[in-house]
Design an enzyme around this catalytic site. Structure first.
Site, PDB file in Angstrom:
ATOM      1  N   HIS A   1      32.663  37.305  38.388  1.00  0.00           N
ATOM      2  CA  HIS A   1      33.735  37.135  39.378  1.00  0.00           C
ATOM      3  C   HIS A   1      34.676  35.979  39.022  1.00  0.00           C
ATOM      4  CE1 HIS A   1      30.946  39.623  41.652  1.00  0.00           C
ATOM      5  NE2 HIS A   1      31.889  39.822  42.560  1.00  0.00           N
TER       6      HIS A   1
ATOM      7  N   PHE B   1      38.687  41.751  43.293  1.00  0.00           N
ATOM      8  CA  PHE B   1      38.545  40.768  42.222  1.00  0.00           C
ATOM      9  C   PHE B   1      39.065  41.404  40.938  1.00  0.00           C
ATOM     10  CE2 PHE B   1      35.718  38.795  45.196  1.00  0.00           C
ATOM     11  CZ  PHE B   1      35.724  37.442  44.879  1.00  0.00           C
TER      12      PHE B   1
ATOM     13  N   SER C   1      35.570  51.786  44.791  1.00  0.00           N
ATOM     14  CA  SER C   1      35.703  52.557  43.554  1.00  0.00           C
ATOM     15  C   SER C   1      37.059  52.251  42.939  1.00  0.00           C
ATOM     16  CB  SER C   1      35.571  54.063  43.828  1.00  0.00           C
ATOM     17  OG  SER C   1      35.840  54.803  42.653  1.00  0.00           O
ATOM     18  N   GLU C   2      37.091  51.247  42.076  1.00  0.00           N
ATOM     19  CA  GLU C   2      38.370  50.837  41.494  1.00  0.00           C
ATOM     20  C   GLU C   2      39.028  51.949  40.690  1.00  0.00           C
ATOM     21  OE1 GLU C   2      36.576  47.451  43.116  1.00  0.00           O
ATOM     22  OE2 GLU C   2      35.704  48.905  41.702  1.00  0.00           O
TER      23      GLU C   2
ATOM     24  N   ILE D   1      38.745  45.222  37.241  1.00  0.00           N
ATOM     25  CA  ILE D   1      39.805  46.051  36.661  1.00  0.00           C
ATOM     26  C   ILE D   1      39.294  46.896  35.500  1.00  0.00           C
ATOM     27  CG2 ILE D   1      40.652  44.362  34.962  1.00  0.00           C
ATOM     28  CD1 ILE D   1      43.511  45.240  35.780  1.00  0.00           C
TER      29      ILE D   1
END
Length: 310
Positions: A126, A80, A56-57, A84
């Protein structure tokens, strides 16, 4: 020393120097040590201060921003850089604004490390270069590493500022040796200056060397480390009196590095040109990806076109 070793050494040094510093991210614990092995050995040496997190960024960066707001320094690794976008709200509307909202009575010592870029055949989700979406955010400094300067030194510099930083680390350069700025082509009287950053630096250097050998075109490569706030005066100084400038970036064209370079150099150079990645998602085909991203041949050809303009 390789780039990955420089960053890893810096992380160890910073953890040793500041007993409050926490490193967090997905799969950062040993023996995995992160997707690109940058955090290798950290959790063994500093068991209580290296935290593996859920996927969970937004949660990771939000938690880190809260800790930093309370004065505890945090370095976040995103597995990765493409992910963001999931943390954009926490970065733009929280971490970057806290110091201003609290009338400069707080510090927010948070660093977000983001492996970014393509050339490894990882496909459209990615292999992106999304840094331009975070450049120009007030209160956030954006750095980009390259192998012609010490990447570990950027970490030291960022943490010393005790302010929010996003550090872009191009994925292909982790295995590259750290060469130092002296290895960048910088002839005394340049015909062309190439402005670039991150993963494009090595391609610009190779193109500059070919131009010197095959075309007798003297080319300087300027590798920019600070993307935002954009160092316009510094870039202007490095371009000097050269009348031809080529800007090279891996991200999609428009509203990015080339635009900032153009804004800084408008009226100061006679001929300006730019190369960028495609204006569509990165394909899953490695060969197609290599053809689309600006490489040595494309940079060399663009420089020759500039040179012919007089």
């Amino acid at each position: 020393m390789r780039v990955v070793e420089s960053i890893n050494r810096a992380l160890h040094d910073l953890m040793q120097a500041d007993l409050r510093l926490v490193v967090m991210g997905e799969d950062v614990l040993d023996p995995y040590g992160g997707a690109f092995k940058v955090t290798k050995g950290l959790s063994t040496a500093y068991q209580d201060r290296v935290w593996t997190t859920p996927i969970s960024e937004g949660g990771i960066v939000g938690m880190a921003a809260g800790m930093a707001l309370k004065g505890r320094p945090v370095i976040v690794e995103l597995m990765f850089g493409d992910f963001i976008a999931l943390a954009a709200d926490q970065i733009i509307n929280h971490a970057a604004k806290f110091r201003w909202m609290y009338n400069d009575q707080v510090e927010v010592p948070i660093i977000i490390r983001a492996p970014m870029g393509g050339r490894r055949g990882y496909g459209p989700t990615h292999s992106q270069s999304l840094e331009k979406h975070f450049c120009g955010v007030p209160g956030l400094t954006v750095f980009a590493t390259h192998e012609y300067a010490d990447p570990g030194a950027l970490l030291h510099r960022a943490l010393a500022s005790r302010s929010p930083h996003l550090i872009i680390e191009n994925k292909v350069m982790y295995s590259r040796p750290v060469l130092g700025t002296a290895a960048l082509p910088h002839p005394a009287d340049s015909d062309i200056v190439i402005l670039t950053y991150g993963g494009c630096v090595e391609h610009a250097v190779a193109a500059a060397n070919k131009l010197a050998e095959e075309e007798e075109i003297a080319t300087t490569v300027v590798a920019v480390e600070q993307l935002s706030p954009f160092p316009g005066e510094e870039v202007l100084s490095q371009v000097g009196q050269c009348s031809r400038v080529l800007v090279v970036e891996e991200g999609s064209p428009g509203w990015g590095f080339a635009s900032e370079c153009a804004r800084a150099l408008i009226g100061r150079v006679k001929h300006f040109s730019a190369l960028a990645g495609p204006n569509h998602p990165i394909p899953s085909s490695r060969e197609w990806e290599d053809d689309l991203l600006p490489g040595v041949n494309a940079i060399q050809a663009a420089c020759i076109d500039l040179f012919k303009k007089g």
